[in-house]
Design a protein around this motif. Structure first.
Motif: not given
Ligand code: GAL
Length: 420
Positions: A177-178, A192-193, A242-244, A247-249
């Motif tokens: 994923f990362f 990732l939204v 936290k890391k995910v 990567y979000v909007n």
């Protein structure tokens, strides 16, 4: 007694009888030919599915007026509060949306709900609903809701267009994923939204990460006390989340789940972790460019929830309520509702040909995967624990304090008498 006096006596007796009868009908309980059905399905595939079931009901009972009482807000965020007030205030809707599982505890069923055991027996439902679901539906030895569907919470939706154009394949692990997310970020696409406006969505995403890190049994144990929230794997899940979130909007706190899904429709976002009501929503938007995969690390596990319809004690329209529950549990009702809603039938005898490719894949997974209960959608824990859990995660995504979140999660488990 003269003829006139006899008549006067009869008339007075009649008047007294009418007065007594009126006094015996409690206020607000006047019999009507209505059916009030309460839910949080106001738009998209959710409303389309509900309307399809109403159509079946209207054909069978044309003289009944359906009052479609809805309170908007994903996962019932607003609806559940309104419902509680109506129930405890003595003005319940006839029937209402209720997740299968421990959510029912919130409504004090012995006091406010009708047990539905006899209708289950009469309709043979104990034979057409799967065993796992039957045990989830029983609370204090009774059935309190008629299940209309099964939803899957751990789905990662993605834009086929974005993935194809960038030569990417959907990630199956968080490491993958990362990598994929870095590649997308480098191209200026939101990897990732997410929309967290309603306060349940961070908790939803996190339960799927917990499942990926702890596995089916480890995750289930969190709700029964077999796994402690102090477990290093919970730390790892929080670190991953936290890391995910990097990567979000950026506008996530202003968006609902469907606003976030719109990013995929517009080709501006690549992935979205959300339940399969998203399939119904995409269908209602006539959007076909989406693919799906289990949330990374959750292949072979089905994070499940089920919507059911309950019956209020003292319902104003008892006969209509009973006929409604029969439609909700019927094959015809469920085959009309689910393909539009983006869920699979609770019944095991629906015709798969009526469902799209995604839903057919969900049916196959439901039959073979390990099933775990969703917490955000009422299955795994009592509502007051689920609410604290959601609030902890909503705070976590702004503060990013892993230790504080983990301590609070363990404390919530203790407060609910499950952890020591
Ligand atoms: C869930 C519910 C689904 C869908 C979703 C989004 O709690 O079970 O049917 O409505 O919320 O609002």
């Amino acid at each position: 007694m003269s003829r006139r006096n006899r008549w006067l006596t009869i008339l007075s007796l009649l008047a007294i009888a009418v007065l007594l009868m009126t006094a015996c009908v409690p206020a607000g309980k006047k019999a009507t030919n209505k059916l009030e059905m309460f839910s949080w399905w106001t738009a998209g595939g959710e409303a389309d599915g509900l309307n399809a079931m109403y159509d079946i009901y209207k054909k069978a009972y044309p003289s009944v007026e359906i009052v479609n009482a809805t309170v908007a807000g994903g996962a019932g965020t607003n609806a559940k509060a309104v419902l509680s007030t109506r129930i405890t205030g003595g003005d319940p809707p006839d029937s209402f949306q209720l997740h299968a599982g421990l959510e029912v505890e919130k409504y004090d069923p012995a006091k406010y709900l009708q047990p539905l055991d006899s209708i289950y027996t009469a309709e043979g439902w104990d034979k057409v609903f799967p065993k796992d679901l039957i045990s989830l539906l029983k609370y204090q030895d009774h059935f309190w809701g008629v299940p209309v569907n099964i939803h899957r919470a751990n789905v990662m939706w993605y834009s086929k267009d974005v993935f194809d154009k960038n030569g990417l394949t959907p990630p199956t692990t968080w490491d993958e994923f990362f990598k994929v997310a870095d590649a997308l970020k480098a191209k200026g696409i939101v990897p990732l939204v997410i929309g967290t406006k309603e306060g349940w969505e961070a908790g939803h995403t996190f339960e799927t990460i917990l499942i990926s890190v702890l596995g089916a049994d480890g995750y289930k144990g969190l709700w029964t006390g077999k796994t402690q929230w102090t477990d290093p794997k919970v730390t790892q899940a929080l670190e991953t989340f936290k890391k995910v979130m990097t990567y979000v909007n950026t506008d996530y706190s202003a968006l609902t789940w469907s606003d976030a899904a719109q990013y995929l429709v517009d080709g501006k976002g690549a992935m979205h972790i959300m339940g399969d009501w998203t399939d119904g929503w995409f269908t209602s938007k006539n959007f076909k460019g989406y693919g799906w995969a289990p949330v990374p690390g959750t292949k072979g596990i089905f994070d499940a929830l089920s919507d059911s319809f309950a019956a209020a004690k003292g319902a104003k329209n008892q006969a209509n309520l009973e006929s409604w529950l029969k439609v909700a549990g019927s094959k015809a009702g469920q085959e009309a509702f689910n393909p539009k809603k983006g869920s699979i039938c609770a019944r095991t005898d629906c015709d798969p040909k009526l469902f799209n490719t995604y839903l057919q894949s969900a049916m196959q997974d439901w039959a073979k995967d390990a099933i775990v209960p969703s917490v955000v959608h009422g299955a795994a824990a009592v509502e007051k624990w689920a609410t604290v859990y959601k609030d902890i995660l909503t705070t976590f995504i702004t503060k990013g304090d892993v230790k504080a979140a983990q301590d609070a999660l363990q404390q919530a488990c203790k407060d609910n008498g499950v952890c020591k």
